[in-house]
Motif scaffolding. Sequence first.
Motif, PDB file in Angstrom:
ATOM      1  N   VAL A  93       0.826  -1.210   0.000  1.00  0.00           N
ATOM      2  CA  VAL A  93       0.000   0.000   0.000  1.00  0.00           C
ATOM      3  C   VAL A  93       0.861   1.262   0.000  1.00  0.00           C
ATOM      4  O   VAL A  93       0.686   2.139  -0.843  1.00  0.00           O
ATOM      5  CB  VAL A  93      -0.976   0.004   1.199  1.00  0.00           C
ATOM      6  CG1 VAL A  93      -1.754   1.316   1.268  1.00  0.00           C
ATOM      7  CG2 VAL A  93      -1.941  -1.174   1.091  1.00  0.00           C
ATOM      8  N   ASN A  94       1.794   1.331   0.921  1.00  0.00           N
ATOM      9  CA  ASN A  94       2.723   2.461   0.917  1.00  0.00           C
ATOM     10  C   ASN A  94       3.955   2.148   1.771  1.00  0.00           C
ATOM     11  O   ASN A  94       3.986   1.152   2.508  1.00  0.00           O
ATOM     12  CB  ASN A  94       2.042   3.778   1.357  1.00  0.00           C
ATOM     13  CG  ASN A  94       1.485   3.684   2.773  1.00  0.00           C
ATOM     14  OD1 ASN A  94       2.167   3.203   3.674  1.00  0.00           O
ATOM     15  ND2 ASN A  94       0.250   4.128   2.966  1.00  0.00           N
ATOM     16  N   VAL A  95       4.930   3.025   1.654  1.00  0.00           N
ATOM     17  CA  VAL A  95       6.227   2.824   2.302  1.00  0.00           C
ATOM     18  C   VAL A  95       6.092   2.833   3.832  1.00  0.00           C
ATOM     19  O   VAL A  95       6.733   2.042   4.526  1.00  0.00           O
ATOM     20  CB  VAL A  95       7.182   3.916   1.786  1.00  0.00           C
ATOM     21  CG1 VAL A  95       8.368   4.100   2.695  1.00  0.00           C
ATOM     22  CG2 VAL A  95       7.630   3.591   0.367  1.00  0.00           C
ATOM     23  N   LYS A 127      14.088   0.173   0.113  1.00  0.00           N
ATOM     24  CA  LYS A 127      14.988   1.249   0.557  1.00  0.00           C
ATOM     25  C   LYS A 127      14.553   1.787   1.926  1.00  0.00           C
ATOM     26  O   LYS A 127      15.373   1.974   2.824  1.00  0.00           O
ATOM     27  CB  LYS A 127      15.009   2.382  -0.489  1.00  0.00           C
ATOM     28  CG  LYS A 127      15.919   3.518  -0.086  1.00  0.00           C
ATOM     29  CD  LYS A 127      16.117   4.517  -1.190  1.00  0.00           C
ATOM     30  CE  LYS A 127      17.024   5.696  -0.800  1.00  0.00           C
ATOM     31  NZ  LYS A 127      17.319   5.885   0.595  1.00  0.00           N
ATOM     32  N   ALA A 128      13.238   2.010   2.075  1.00  0.00           N
ATOM     33  CA  ALA A 128      12.757   2.587   3.340  1.00  0.00           C
ATOM     34  C   ALA A 128      12.997   1.620   4.506  1.00  0.00           C
ATOM     35  O   ALA A 128      13.376   2.044   5.605  1.00  0.00           O
ATOM     36  CB  ALA A 128      11.266   2.905   3.220  1.00  0.00           C
ATOM     37  N   ILE A 129      12.778   0.324   4.287  1.00  0.00           N
ATOM     38  CA  ILE A 129      12.982  -0.651   5.377  1.00  0.00           C
ATOM     39  C   ILE A 129      14.476  -0.733   5.718  1.00  0.00           C
ATOM     40  O   ILE A 129      14.862  -0.737   6.891  1.00  0.00           O
ATOM     41  CB  ILE A 129      12.409  -2.038   4.991  1.00  0.00           C
ATOM     42  CG1 ILE A 129      10.881  -1.948   4.832  1.00  0.00           C
ATOM     43  CG2 ILE A 129      12.763  -3.085   6.032  1.00  0.00           C
ATOM     44  CD1 ILE A 129      10.239  -3.164   4.172  1.00  0.00           C
ATOM     45  N   GLY A 133      17.077   0.560   9.231  1.00  0.00           N
ATOM     46  CA  GLY A 133      18.059  -0.241   9.978  1.00  0.00           C
ATOM     47  C   GLY A 133      17.764  -1.729   9.968  1.00  0.00           C
ATOM     48  O   GLY A 133      18.315  -2.487  10.762  1.00  0.00           O
ATOM     49  N   MET A 134      16.869  -2.178   9.062  1.00  0.00           N
ATOM     50  CA  MET A 134      16.484  -3.597   9.043  1.00  0.00           C
ATOM     51  C   MET A 134      17.057  -4.287   7.805  1.00  0.00           C
ATOM     52  O   MET A 134      17.250  -3.655   6.771  1.00  0.00           O
ATOM     53  CB  MET A 134      14.948  -3.699   9.033  1.00  0.00           C
ATOM     54  CG  MET A 134      14.313  -3.140  10.300  1.00  0.00           C
ATOM     55  SD  MET A 134      12.511  -3.036  10.219  1.00  0.00           S
ATOM     56  CE  MET A 134      12.252  -1.326   9.741  1.00  0.00           C
TER      57      MET A 134
END
Length: 282
Positions: A93-95, A127-129, A133-134
């Motif tokens: 759905v979204n970042v 990229k966001a995850i 730091g994951m």
Amino acid sequence: MKKRLTRFDLQNMKESGKKVVWITSYDYWTAQFAEQAGMDMILVGDSLGMCIYGYEGTIPVTMDQCIYHSEAVRRGAPNTFIIGDMPFLSYQVNVDEAVRNAGRFFKEARVDAIKLEGGRRVCPQIKAIADGGMLVMGHIGLTPQSSGQLGGFKAQGRTAKTAMELIEDAKAIQQAGAFTLLVEAVPPEVCKIIRDQLTIPVYSIGAGVDADGQLMIVSDLLGIFQAFTPKFVKRYANLGEETLKALIAYVEDVRSGRFPDPVHTYNMAEGELPQLMAALKK
Ligand code: KIV
């Protein structure tokens, strides 16, 4: 005691040509056996929808189900690198939703990494995850959550054009910050090109021997899942048949009075039975 691998161990294994071996697991006891067998990694796959819950595919699987099963697997395999699988609609759905749901796996189930399906179109989520730091693993080729769009559970990348698309997806996933990539149901030549072009480890499920490691679905490997068997599955046991035999034997033993026999019952303490009978007569 077995040492839990880190991303750097996995990277070193790629560089030294040592294959990574992993399976899926959805429960405590299978995870225990996986750790005892020396498995390098465990995926708590959303294939649990089919293997545990009896759904036709992975679409109905929820975040909560994935978390519960990941928690059980972590308890069974405290020293194994565990990957949680992001279920359908937990990241598409979204970042923001993707980061929040990925974070749940780490906070609630203490996984080491998460995996999500898709190529370039999920790179913003990867990229966001990763920026959160994951550790994120990519997954391309046959991606069961989009099997409708793919026209079913079919091998992918069998033409030059579709193989090029997969190679571009793989490069973009690495660029977005994934630490490893899983390639599913793709000709071995295509997986090898991807493996050679990427610096991160590239693993196969049904994508040939030239990958940095191999994944198998535990229910396929053990011969438990009966609905269908993909071409790439090698069965190492037939626990389905063994289980059925054992259950039929139990049914027959109980109905015929053969079970429970004296070997499987408790004796009263010495001299207590006559006392009990006498007391009952009063
Ligand atoms: O859910 C799963 O087990 C998977 C494999 C099919 C790769 O994602």
